[in-house]
Design a protein around this motif. Structure first.
Motif, PDB file in Angstrom:
ATOM      1  N   LEU A 286       7.759   8.822  -1.730  1.00 36.73           N
ATOM      2  CA  LEU A 286       8.872   8.709  -2.182  1.00 36.73           C
ATOM      3  C   LEU A 286       9.811   7.702  -1.314  1.00 36.73           C
ATOM      4  CD1 LEU A 286      11.557   9.824  -3.421  1.00 36.73           C
ATOM      5  CD2 LEU A 286      11.573  11.589  -1.417  1.00 36.73           C
TER       6      LEU A 286
ATOM      7  N   SER B 207       8.708   4.218  -2.312  1.00 39.46           N
ATOM      8  CA  SER B 207       9.565   3.741  -3.684  1.00 39.46           C
ATOM      9  C   SER B 207      11.150   3.382  -3.275  1.00 39.46           C
ATOM     10  CB  SER B 207       9.360   4.818  -4.576  1.00 39.46           C
ATOM     11  OG  SER B 207       9.871   5.962  -4.166  1.00 39.46           O
ATOM     12  N   THR B 208      11.511   4.359  -2.547  1.00 38.41           N
ATOM     13  CA  THR B 208      12.936   4.048  -1.913  1.00 38.41           C
ATOM     14  C   THR B 208      13.182   2.629  -1.369  1.00 38.41           C
ATOM     15  OG1 THR B 208      13.291   6.275  -1.882  1.00 38.41           O
ATOM     16  CG2 THR B 208      14.821   4.765  -0.681  1.00 38.41           C
ATOM     17  N   TRP B 209      11.977   2.234  -0.504  1.00 40.37           N
ATOM     18  CA  TRP B 209      12.116   0.969   0.064  1.00 40.37           C
ATOM     19  C   TRP B 209      12.041  -0.071  -0.754  1.00 40.37           C
ATOM     20  CZ3 TRP B 209      13.540  -1.051   4.693  1.00 40.37           C
ATOM     21  CH2 TRP B 209      12.651  -2.325   4.934  1.00 40.37           C
TER      22      TRP B 209
ATOM     23  N   ARG C 254      13.101  -0.012  -3.998  1.00 46.66           N
ATOM     24  CA  ARG C 254      14.118  -0.363  -4.717  1.00 46.66           C
ATOM     25  C   ARG C 254      15.226  -0.999  -3.752  1.00 46.66           C
ATOM     26  NH1 ARG C 254      13.238   5.161  -6.283  1.00 46.66           N
ATOM     27  NH2 ARG C 254      14.934   5.862  -4.908  1.00 46.66           N
TER      28      ARG C 254
END
Length: 356
Positions: free
Chosen positions: A342, A345-347, A349
Motif C-alpha cells: 500500500l 503504491s501510494t508513493w 501515485r
C-alpha cells in the motif's frame, strides 16, 4: 560428446584404463581390502576431469570434446572413459573380466555401469549369456549411482541418466540390445528418477516408448506404471531438498489418464506427507508442498480434506504451540506485505501526480 579421440587423448585414457585394471587386480588378490579398493576406484572415476587431464583430453587445437556437456555439466572421468571403451573396445575386455570375478562386491556393478554403459549399446555382443549378465549389472549399477546422487542431492551422474533416456529409451534399436527384462527395468528406473534429473519435459515421449509388460492388465498402461513407480520413490526419499524437488515437479502429472486405483495410490502417498509425525515425519515445508501438489492434482474434495486434516491435528496437542506460532507469523507477514504494498503504491501515485 564425440567419440573421436586424438592420439594424445587415447594414450592418456589408455594409461588410466591400465591403472583401473591394476586396482581391480589388487581388489581380486586381497579379499579383505577388495571393498575399500572398489569404493576408492568408484570415487576416482566419478570425479570431474581435473585441469591437467583437460589439457590432454579436451584438445583445443583439434576440437574433439567440449569442456562441458550440452546440459552445462562438467565432464567426469567416467564420461570420457565410456567413450574410450567404445572407440577401443578391446582395451576394456580385461577390465570386464576382472569385474565379472568381483560381481559379489557392492561397488562392482557401479563401476561396470559407469565404464561400459555406452559400450553395452554401441558395441555388439554375440553371446546371449553375456548380454543377460551385463544387462542386469547395468541396471543395478545405474540404480546404485542414481541413489548416490539422491543421497547427496547432487547431479554428478546426470549424463548417464540422460544417455539412458535419449540414446537408449528413445531408440528401440539400441534398447533391443539388452534382455527384455532389463528393458522393462530400465523404464522403471527412469520413471523413478525422471523428476530428479529435471527431465520431466521428456515424460510424454517416454510414455510412448514404454515396452510391453506381461502383467499390464493388472497394473495398467505406461502412465499407471510411471505414477506407481513415482509414488514408491516418494515414499523412499529421506532427503528433504530432494523430496521438495520432486513435489515441485509432480504437477506435470495433471491430465495424465490413469486408473482409479493408481490415482488413489498417488493421492494416499501425497496425503501421507501432509500430517506431522509418523510414519513419514515430514517437515513443515514438505507438508505445505504436499498440500499444494495434492490440491493441484486433485482439486475435487480439497476443502473436506483440509477440514479433516485440521480435526486430526487437534488430536495432537503437542503440535499446537508450533502451529499457532506459524499461524501468527504468517498473519503478521501477510499484514506487513500488505502495508508495504500500500505504501509503495501510494508513493508511486504521488510521484506521478506531481507537476513536472
Amino acid at each position: 560428446m564425440s567419440t573421436v579421440l586424438t592420439p594424445r587423448a587415447a594414450a592418456y585414457l589408455g594409461a588410466v584404463a591400465l591403472q583401473i585394471e591394476k586396482k581391480l587386480q589388487r581388489a581380486l588378490a586381497s579379499a579383505s581390502q577388495s571393498r575399500n579398493l572398489l569404493q576408492e576406484l568408484f570415487a576416482d572415476i566419478a570425479l570431474e576431469v581435473d585441469d591437467r587431464a583437460k589439457d590432454i583430453i579436451f584438445d583445443e587445437g583439434d576440437v574433439v570434446y567440449d569442456a562441458e556437456d550440452r546440459n552445462g555439466c562438467a565432464y567426469c572421468f567416467y564420461d570420457v572413459l565410456a567413450d574410450y571403451f567404445v572407440c577401443v573396445p578391446r582395451s576394456g575386455d580385461s577390465i570386464i573380466d576382472l569385474i565379472v570375478q568381483l560381481w559379489s562386491q557392492s561397488f562392482a556393478s557401479n563401476i561396470f555401469c559407469l565404464l561400459f554403459y555406452k559400450r553395452m549399446f554401441e558395441v555388439r555382443f554375440d553371446n546371449l549369456d553375456v548380454v543377460l549378465r551385463y544387462s542386469s549389472a547395468l541396471v543395478q549399477g545405474a540404480k546404485n549411482v542414481f541413489w548416490t546422487d539422491v543421497q547427496t542431492n547432487a547431479r554428478r551422474f546426470s549424463s548417464l541418466f540422460i544417455y539412458l533416456v535419449e540414446e537408449v529409451a528413445f531408440r528401440p534399436e539400441r534398447l533391443k540390445k539388452i534382455s527384455p527384462q532389463a528393458q522393462r527395468d530400465i523404464f522403471l528406473l527412469l520413471s523413478r528418477f525422471l523428476f530428479f534429473y529435471d527431465t520431466d519435459d521428456r515424460l510424454a515421449i517416454l510414455l510412448k516408448h514404454f515396452p510391453d509388460f506381461p502383467n499390464a492388465f493388472l497394473i495398467g498402461g505406461p502412465p499407471d506404471i510411471f505414477v506407481s513407480e513415482l509414488a514408491d520413490q516418494l515414499q523412499e526419499l529421506k532427503v528433504e531438498p530432494v523430496l521438495l524437488h520432486y513435489l515441485s515437479h509432480i504437477k506435470v502429472l495433471q491430465g495424465l489418464e490413469i486408473r482409479v486405483a493408481t490415482s488413489t495410490r498417488l493421492k494416499t502417498c501425497l496425503y501421507s506427507f501432509t500430517s506431522p509425525g509418523g510414519p513419514m515425519y515430514p517437515t513443515r515445508d514438505v507438508r505445505h508442498a504436499a498440500w499444494d501438489a495434492l490440491d493441484f492434482l486433485f482439486p475435487i474434495g480439497r476443502y473436506p480434506r483440509h477440514i479433516i486434516s485440521f480435526f486430526f491435528r487437534l488430536l495432537y496437542p503437542w503440535y499446537w504451540p508450533s502451529s499457532c506460532w506459524n499461524f501468527v507469523r504468517s498473519c503478521v507477514r501477510a499484514i506487513l506485505y500488505s502495508v508495504l504494498l500500500l505504501l509503495f503504491s501510494t508513493w508511486e501515485r504521488l510521484t506521478k501526480s506531481k507537476p513536472s
